[in-house]
Design a protein around this motif. Sequence first.
Motif, mmCIF file in Angstrom:
data_model
loop_
_atom_site.group_PDB
_atom_site.id
_atom_site.type_symbol
_atom_site.label_atom_id
_atom_site.label_comp_id
_atom_site.label_asym_id
_atom_site.label_seq_id
_atom_site.Cartn_x
_atom_site.Cartn_y
_atom_site.Cartn_z
ATOM 1 N N LYS A 52 0.824 -1.213 0.000
ATOM 2 C CA LYS A 52 0.000 0.000 0.000
ATOM 3 C C LYS A 52 0.859 1.265 0.000
ATOM 4 O O LYS A 52 0.462 2.290 -0.549
ATOM 5 C CB LYS A 52 -0.991 0.001 1.162
ATOM 6 N N PHE A 53 2.050 1.201 0.585
ATOM 7 C CA PHE A 53 2.925 2.369 0.598
ATOM 8 C C PHE A 53 3.525 2.617 -0.781
ATOM 9 O O PHE A 53 3.637 3.766 -1.218
ATOM 10 C CB PHE A 53 4.016 2.207 1.665
ATOM 11 N N ILE A 54 3.865 1.557 -1.476
ATOM 12 C CA ILE A 54 4.380 1.696 -2.840
ATOM 13 C C ILE A 54 3.272 2.180 -3.765
ATOM 14 O O ILE A 54 3.476 3.085 -4.580
ATOM 15 C CB ILE A 54 4.982 0.376 -3.344
ATOM 16 N N HIS A 55 2.096 1.593 -3.645
ATOM 17 C CA HIS A 55 0.956 2.029 -4.462
ATOM 18 C C HIS A 55 0.705 3.529 -4.272
ATOM 19 O O HIS A 55 0.489 4.263 -5.243
ATOM 20 C CB HIS A 55 -0.306 1.251 -4.095
ATOM 21 N N THR A 56 0.734 3.966 -3.025
ATOM 22 C CA THR A 56 0.487 5.374 -2.720
ATOM 23 C C THR A 56 1.567 6.260 -3.330
ATOM 24 O O THR A 56 1.265 7.310 -3.906
ATOM 25 C CB THR A 56 0.408 5.578 -1.190
ATOM 26 N N ALA A 57 2.808 5.830 -3.239
ATOM 27 C CA ALA A 57 3.913 6.609 -3.805
ATOM 28 C C ALA A 57 3.793 6.707 -5.323
ATOM 29 O O ALA A 57 3.971 7.779 -5.900
ATOM 30 C CB ALA A 57 5.247 5.989 -3.412
ATOM 31 N N VAL A 58 3.474 5.598 -5.969
ATOM 32 C CA VAL A 58 3.370 5.589 -7.429
ATOM 33 C C VAL A 58 2.209 6.470 -7.891
ATOM 34 O O VAL A 58 2.375 7.339 -8.742
ATOM 35 C CB VAL A 58 3.224 4.142 -7.956
ATOM 36 N N VAL A 59 1.035 6.271 -7.316
ATOM 37 C CA VAL A 59 -0.141 7.047 -7.725
ATOM 38 C C VAL A 59 0.023 8.521 -7.361
ATOM 39 O O VAL A 59 -0.383 9.401 -8.116
ATOM 40 C CB VAL A 59 -1.430 6.464 -7.101
ATOM 41 N N GLY A 60 0.664 8.799 -6.228
ATOM 42 C CA GLY A 60 0.839 10.171 -5.771
ATOM 43 C C GLY A 60 2.035 10.879 -6.369
ATOM 44 O O GLY A 60 2.329 12.010 -5.983
ATOM 45 N N SER A 61 2.721 10.226 -7.292
ATOM 46 C CA SER A 61 3.916 10.808 -7.920
ATOM 47 C C SER A 61 4.933 11.264 -6.884
ATOM 48 O O SER A 61 5.577 12.304 -7.025
ATOM 49 C CB SER A 61 3.541 11.976 -8.834
ATOM 50 N N ALA A 62 5.072 10.481 -5.817
ATOM 51 C CA ALA A 62 6.059 10.788 -4.783
ATOM 52 C C ALA A 62 7.447 10.408 -5.285
ATOM 53 O O ALA A 62 7.617 9.385 -5.950
ATOM 54 C CB ALA A 62 5.734 10.026 -3.501
ATOM 55 N N LEU A 63 8.404 11.227 -4.955
ATOM 56 C CA LEU A 63 9.788 10.923 -5.327
ATOM 57 C C LEU A 63 10.439 9.984 -4.327
ATOM 58 O O LEU A 63 11.395 9.297 -4.650
ATOM 59 C CB LEU A 63 10.600 12.221 -5.421
ATOM 60 N N TRP A 64 9.905 9.977 -3.093
ATOM 61 C CA TRP A 64 10.518 9.231 -2.001
ATOM 62 C C TRP A 64 9.479 8.419 -1.234
ATOM 63 O O TRP A 64 8.362 8.881 -1.028
ATOM 64 C CB TRP A 64 11.158 10.199 -1.005
ATOM 65 N N LEU A 65 9.909 7.267 -0.768
ATOM 66 C CA LEU A 65 9.187 6.480 0.220
ATOM 67 C C LEU A 65 10.186 6.260 1.344
ATOM 68 O O LEU A 65 11.221 5.621 1.144
ATOM 69 C CB LEU A 65 8.705 5.145 -0.361
ATOM 70 N N VAL A 66 9.917 6.840 2.501
ATOM 71 C CA VAL A 66 10.834 6.740 3.632
ATOM 72 C C VAL A 66 10.273 5.717 4.599
ATOM 73 O O VAL A 66 9.139 5.841 5.067
ATOM 74 C CB VAL A 66 11.035 8.102 4.323
ATOM 75 N N THR A 67 11.088 4.710 4.903
ATOM 76 C CA THR A 67 10.636 3.588 5.717
ATOM 77 C C THR A 67 11.790 2.992 6.507
ATOM 78 O O THR A 67 12.947 3.110 6.114
ATOM 79 C CB THR A 67 9.995 2.503 4.827
ATOM 80 N N GLY A 68 11.435 2.321 7.579
ATOM 81 C CA GLY A 68 12.397 1.527 8.326
ATOM 82 C C GLY A 68 12.156 0.048 8.107
ATOM 83 O O GLY A 68 12.809 -0.797 8.697
ATOM 84 N N ASP A 69 11.225 -0.278 7.241
ATOM 85 C CA ASP A 69 10.795 -1.662 6.993
ATOM 86 C C ASP A 69 11.724 -2.336 5.982
ATOM 87 O O ASP A 69 11.780 -1.942 4.817
ATOM 88 C CB ASP A 69 9.364 -1.646 6.465
ATOM 89 N N GLN A 70 12.414 -3.364 6.432
ATOM 90 C CA GLN A 70 13.356 -4.074 5.558
ATOM 91 C C GLN A 70 12.673 -4.712 4.357
ATOM 92 O O GLN A 70 13.281 -4.837 3.294
ATOM 93 C CB GLN A 70 14.119 -5.138 6.350
ATOM 94 N N ASP A 71 11.422 -5.102 4.491
ATOM 95 C CA ASP A 71 10.701 -5.681 3.355
ATOM 96 C C ASP A 71 10.552 -4.675 2.216
ATOM 97 O O ASP A 71 10.472 -5.053 1.055
ATOM 98 C CB ASP A 71 9.316 -6.193 3.775
ATOM 99 N N LEU A 72 10.511 -3.403 2.552
ATOM 100 C CA LEU A 72 10.437 -2.361 1.519
ATOM 101 C C LEU A 72 11.835 -1.903 1.082
ATOM 102 O O LEU A 72 12.064 -1.644 -0.093
ATOM 103 C CB LEU A 72 9.635 -1.163 2.033
ATOM 104 N N LEU A 73 12.748 -1.819 2.020
ATOM 105 C CA LEU A 73 14.087 -1.316 1.704
ATOM 106 C C LEU A 73 14.867 -2.211 0.749
ATOM 107 O O LEU A 73 15.771 -1.739 0.062
ATOM 108 C CB LEU A 73 14.895 -1.095 2.987
ATOM 109 N N VAL A 74 14.516 -3.481 0.679
ATOM 110 C CA VAL A 74 15.245 -4.404 -0.214
ATOM 111 C C VAL A 74 14.698 -4.428 -1.636
ATOM 112 O O VAL A 74 15.296 -5.040 -2.516
ATOM 113 C CB VAL A 74 15.263 -5.851 0.343
ATOM 114 N N ILE A 75 13.597 -3.729 -1.880
ATOM 115 C CA ILE A 75 12.991 -3.736 -3.219
ATOM 116 C C ILE A 75 13.870 -2.955 -4.188
ATOM 117 O O ILE A 75 14.270 -1.829 -3.909
ATOM 118 C CB ILE A 75 11.567 -3.152 -3.180
ATOM 119 N N GLU A 76 14.148 -3.566 -5.321
ATOM 120 C CA GLU A 76 15.004 -2.932 -6.317
ATOM 121 C C GLU A 76 14.264 -2.600 -7.611
ATOM 122 O O GLU A 76 14.881 -2.164 -8.566
ATOM 123 C CB GLU A 76 16.199 -3.825 -6.607
ATOM 124 N N ALA A 77 12.966 -2.795 -7.646
ATOM 125 C CA ALA A 77 12.194 -2.511 -8.861
ATOM 126 C C ALA A 77 12.244 -1.022 -9.179
ATOM 127 O O ALA A 77 12.231 -0.179 -8.277
ATOM 128 C CB ALA A 77 10.743 -2.958 -8.676
#
Length: 154
Positions: free
Chosen positions: A109-134
């Motif tokens: 949901k955080f990635i979806h929000t960033a993509v739809v919202g044209s966000a340049l950054w997603l700031v997180t402490g969650d390793q499941d998100l930090l390892v994404i390389e897409a």
Amino acid sequence: MRVETGYSRREAIGRRVVIDTNVWLSAALSPAGAPAQVVRRVLASGVPVFSDATFAELEARIWKPKFDRYLSMEARRGILHDAHALAHWVGIPADIAAQRFSRDGDDDKFIHTAVVGSALWLVTGDQDLLVIEADMGVRIVAPAQALLMDTFCK
């Protein structure tokens, strides 16, 4: 966490940032830490981006009893008020919501929000998100890393 902004809302639109729930909560619990610095910087010169799902998660978690001894009810209401009032809100279309990026589907949901919202950054402490390389046009970074980047909400 009340912050006076030095930018007009129009100028800040180019500084859209999705802040993960864990960063908002860490910021509230440790006002001197990197997460708090990120939140202050985004509220001062950027725009937090929320979807209904990301805000609902923040709202649900901030009211958990385990935070009662650390955060007053007034402080929690203030955080939710400021985040809600300053946010750029997006709806997530079904085709985007169906896309999977993280090994923990609840984090998507955080990635979806960033993509739809044209966000340049997603700031997180969650390793499941930090390892994404897409390559999605969104940089996923930890709070300390975001603060080191010259282009982060300046």
